[in-house]
Design an enzyme around this catalytic site. Sequence first.
Site, PDB file in Angstrom:
ATOM      1  N   ASP A   1      34.064 -15.691  14.792  1.00 27.24           N
ATOM      2  CA  ASP A   1      34.618 -14.334  14.715  1.00 27.24           C
ATOM      3  C   ASP A   1      36.133 -14.430  14.608  1.00 27.24           C
ATOM      4  O   ASP A   1      36.798 -14.905  15.531  1.00 27.24           O
ATOM      5  CB  ASP A   1      34.227 -13.544  15.973  1.00 27.24           C
ATOM      6  CG  ASP A   1      34.672 -12.080  15.929  1.00 27.24           C
ATOM      7  OD1 ASP A   1      35.317 -11.669  14.939  1.00 27.24           O
ATOM      8  OD2 ASP A   1      34.365 -11.350  16.897  1.00 27.24           O
TER       9      ASP A   1
ATOM     10  N   GLU B   1      32.266 -13.490  11.265  1.00 25.01           N
ATOM     11  CA  GLU B   1      32.487 -12.086  11.643  1.00 25.01           C
ATOM     12  C   GLU B   1      33.925 -11.663  11.310  1.00 25.01           C
ATOM     13  O   GLU B   1      34.884 -12.352  11.671  1.00 25.01           O
ATOM     14  CB  GLU B   1      32.209 -11.955  13.146  1.00 25.01           C
ATOM     15  CG  GLU B   1      32.163 -10.532  13.678  1.00 25.01           C
ATOM     16  CD  GLU B   1      31.788 -10.505  15.164  1.00 25.01           C
ATOM     17  OE1 GLU B   1      31.174 -11.489  15.660  1.00 25.01           O
ATOM     18  OE2 GLU B   1      32.124  -9.525  15.828  1.00 25.01           O
TER      19      GLU B   1
ATOM     20  N   GLY C   1      29.970  -6.872  22.046  1.00 25.39           N
ATOM     21  CA  GLY C   1      30.437  -6.607  23.405  1.00 25.39           C
ATOM     22  C   GLY C   1      31.931  -6.368  23.420  1.00 25.39           C
ATOM     23  O   GLY C   1      32.646  -6.757  22.491  1.00 25.39           O
TER      24      GLY C   1
ATOM     25  N   LYS D   1      35.391 -17.758  18.765  1.00 29.62           N
ATOM     26  CA  LYS D   1      36.524 -17.008  18.249  1.00 29.62           C
ATOM     27  C   LYS D   1      37.371 -17.992  17.447  1.00 29.62           C
ATOM     28  O   LYS D   1      37.544 -19.150  17.884  1.00 29.62           O
ATOM     29  CB  LYS D   1      37.337 -16.427  19.409  1.00 29.62           C
ATOM     30  CG  LYS D   1      36.624 -15.286  20.115  1.00 29.62           C
ATOM     31  CD  LYS D   1      36.532 -14.071  19.217  1.00 29.62           C
ATOM     32  CE  LYS D   1      36.056 -12.853  19.976  1.00 29.62           C
ATOM     33  NZ  LYS D   1      35.967 -11.675  19.108  1.00 29.62           N
TER      34      LYS D   1
ATOM     35  N   LYS E   1      29.053 -18.104  19.721  1.00 28.64           N
ATOM     36  CA  LYS E   1      30.042 -17.553  18.778  1.00 28.64           C
ATOM     37  C   LYS E   1      31.416 -18.054  19.191  1.00 28.64           C
ATOM     38  O   LYS E   1      31.804 -17.919  20.357  1.00 28.64           O
ATOM     39  CB  LYS E   1      29.959 -16.027  18.806  1.00 28.64           C
ATOM     40  CG  LYS E   1      31.155 -15.274  18.267  1.00 28.64           C
ATOM     41  CD  LYS E   1      30.857 -13.784  18.166  1.00 28.64           C
ATOM     42  CE  LYS E   1      32.039 -12.932  18.588  1.00 28.64           C
ATOM     43  NZ  LYS E   1      31.715 -11.487  18.572  1.00 28.64           N
TER      44      LYS E   1
ATOM     45  N   SER F   1      30.093 -15.076  23.390  1.00 30.77           N
ATOM     46  CA  SER F   1      31.307 -15.097  22.577  1.00 30.77           C
ATOM     47  C   SER F   1      32.333 -15.918  23.346  1.00 30.77           C
ATOM     48  O   SER F   1      32.714 -15.539  24.456  1.00 30.77           O
ATOM     49  CB  SER F   1      31.795 -13.662  22.385  1.00 30.77           C
ATOM     50  OG  SER F   1      33.061 -13.646  21.755  1.00 30.77           O
TER      51      SER F   1
ATOM     52  N   LYS G   1      28.679  -1.864  17.844  1.00 25.46           N
ATOM     53  CA  LYS G   1      29.250  -1.654  19.177  1.00 25.46           C
ATOM     54  C   LYS G   1      29.194  -0.168  19.460  1.00 25.46           C
ATOM     55  O   LYS G   1      29.702   0.633  18.667  1.00 25.46           O
ATOM     56  CB  LYS G   1      30.709  -2.138  19.229  1.00 25.46           C
ATOM     57  CG  LYS G   1      30.845  -3.661  19.237  1.00 25.46           C
ATOM     58  CD  LYS G   1      32.290  -4.089  19.291  1.00 25.46           C
ATOM     59  CE  LYS G   1      32.375  -5.618  19.352  1.00 25.46           C
ATOM     60  NZ  LYS G   1      33.747  -6.083  19.083  1.00 25.46           N
TER      61      LYS G   1
ATOM     62  N   ASP H   1      32.425  -6.112  11.901  1.00 29.53           N
ATOM     63  CA  ASP H   1      32.554  -5.514  13.233  1.00 29.53           C
ATOM     64  C   ASP H   1      33.573  -4.368  13.093  1.00 29.53           C
ATOM     65  O   ASP H   1      33.184  -3.208  12.878  1.00 29.53           O
ATOM     66  CB  ASP H   1      33.004  -6.605  14.218  1.00 29.53           C
ATOM     67  CG  ASP H   1      33.347  -6.098  15.613  1.00 29.53           C
ATOM     68  OD1 ASP H   1      33.344  -4.881  15.843  1.00 29.53           O
ATOM     69  OD2 ASP H   1      33.654  -6.923  16.514  1.00 29.53           O
TER      70      ASP H   1
HETATM   71  O1  OSB Z   1      35.392  -8.889  18.257  1.00 33.30           O
HETATM   72  O2  OSB Z   1      33.554  -9.009  19.275  1.00 33.30           O
HETATM   73  C1  OSB Z   1      34.772  -8.884  19.321  1.00 33.30           C
HETATM   74  C2  OSB Z   1      35.941  -8.778  22.971  1.00 33.30           C
HETATM   75  C3  OSB Z   1      36.973  -7.874  22.893  1.00 33.30           C
HETATM   76  C4  OSB Z   1      37.309  -7.356  21.661  1.00 33.30           C
HETATM   77  C5  OSB Z   1      36.582  -7.734  20.513  1.00 33.30           C
HETATM   78  C6  OSB Z   1      35.543  -8.618  20.592  1.00 33.30           C
HETATM   79  C7  OSB Z   1      35.232  -9.171  21.836  1.00 33.30           C
HETATM   80  C8  OSB Z   1      34.209 -10.184  22.027  1.00 33.30           C
HETATM   81  C9  OSB Z   1      33.658 -10.323  23.420  1.00 33.30           C
HETATM   82  O3  OSB Z   1      33.856 -10.966  21.168  1.00 33.30           O
HETATM   83  C10 OSB Z   1      32.221 -10.029  23.521  1.00 33.30           C
HETATM   84  C11 OSB Z   1      31.819  -9.958  24.980  1.00 33.30           C
HETATM   85  O4  OSB Z   1      31.494 -11.006  25.518  1.00 33.30           O
HETATM   86  O5  OSB Z   1      31.841  -8.843  25.553  1.00 33.30           O
HETATM   87 MG    MG Z   2      33.998  -9.110  16.665  1.00 29.56          MG
END
Ligand code: OSB
Ligand code: MG
Length: 374
Positions: free
Chosen positions: A188, A213, A290, A163, A161, A135, A262, A238
Amino acid sequence: MRIDAVILRELHMPLVRPFETSFGVTRNRRVLLAEIQSEGLTGWGECTASEQPYFSAEWTDSAWMVILQELGPMLAETSPEHGGECPGTFRRVRGNHMAKAALEDAIWDLEAQREGFSLSQLLGGVREVIPCGVSLGIQPSIPELMATIERELAAGYRRIKLKCKPGWDVEVFEQVRNRWPNITLSCDANSAYRLRDADHLTSFDAYNLLMIEQPLWHNDFYYHSMLQKRLNTPICLDESIHNRRDALAAIEMESCRIINIKLGRVGGFSEAIAVHNAAQERGIPVWCGGMLETGIGRSHNIALSSLENFTLPGDVSASARYFKDDIVEPEVTVSSAGEIAIPDTPGRGYEVRADLIERLTVRKETIRARELVA
Ligand code: OSB
Ligand code: MG
């Protein structure tokens, strides 16, 4: 299992690089760990709450309070044989899933050690390795993002992925797709869009994304279902999915075609398995999300990802992407094929570094049964 002590800690751990999402930037993690001592064994759990209540209503300090005042004492008053008993123990407390998961997951860890199973085996895992994705946070510039993608692909990661948010979306996808026409790419939004952006969101279809996402509200199914009708790209939920019933509602309403599971968000291993099974029975693939976890939460994510319906690469990646020194040994590593091997030793399969944990601890409380304290 007699619970001898529940030890709650807060650790401060800087990230190796800031992580930016549509709702903010994280530079330093404040991590809560639950250490549960029982009959000579020690189980560990990690609370995945963030430093502010921006991803979810829970955050580090709310989780600290509810574990200290409610969940910790409740657990200490029971003698659980299985992690699966925890949701019943905690039933009176509403919400607070990440706090509950920290304790429940530690009980599963203990149970695996006691039974001599790996955590993956205890959960019913079927894989020896899991495919990994990354991510990538919002970057200061597109050239910096391109350099980051290049590095992660070279390391072997199988899905990138991105953001995204208004102003950091189609221009970015355009350049990434021009450079890498065939990689597995997703995005995402962490709820950065509204239904009035639907025309704009349909333009994402041009970039052959594996999924979008959580584009809309964090607590919505209905508007996502309206949006999904207009998109070719699958929506993945999510933030909206907190339990099996949410998963069933989202699937039934066609709010999504993929689900991110999660552990913290759904309250621990029992509910994560329930969401996994509900999705599997309805042909909806899942993957493991994550929350910038340390090696303890990461080891739990690895075990969970070994279940059969975790068919898509998750956001479970190497320790070194987050922390200079992770609190487990060995640290989590990813092979050049972009895979993590599932440990087959009893319990989590990663030892904790007790000295390092002690040095990083900024507060610590030992929780006992209320009837013993009174
Ligand atoms: O939306 O998946 C998410 C991290 C913190 C809060 C929300 C998200 C995330 C990540 C990081 O996308 C995923 C990771 O590398 O742990
Ligand atoms: Mg997410």
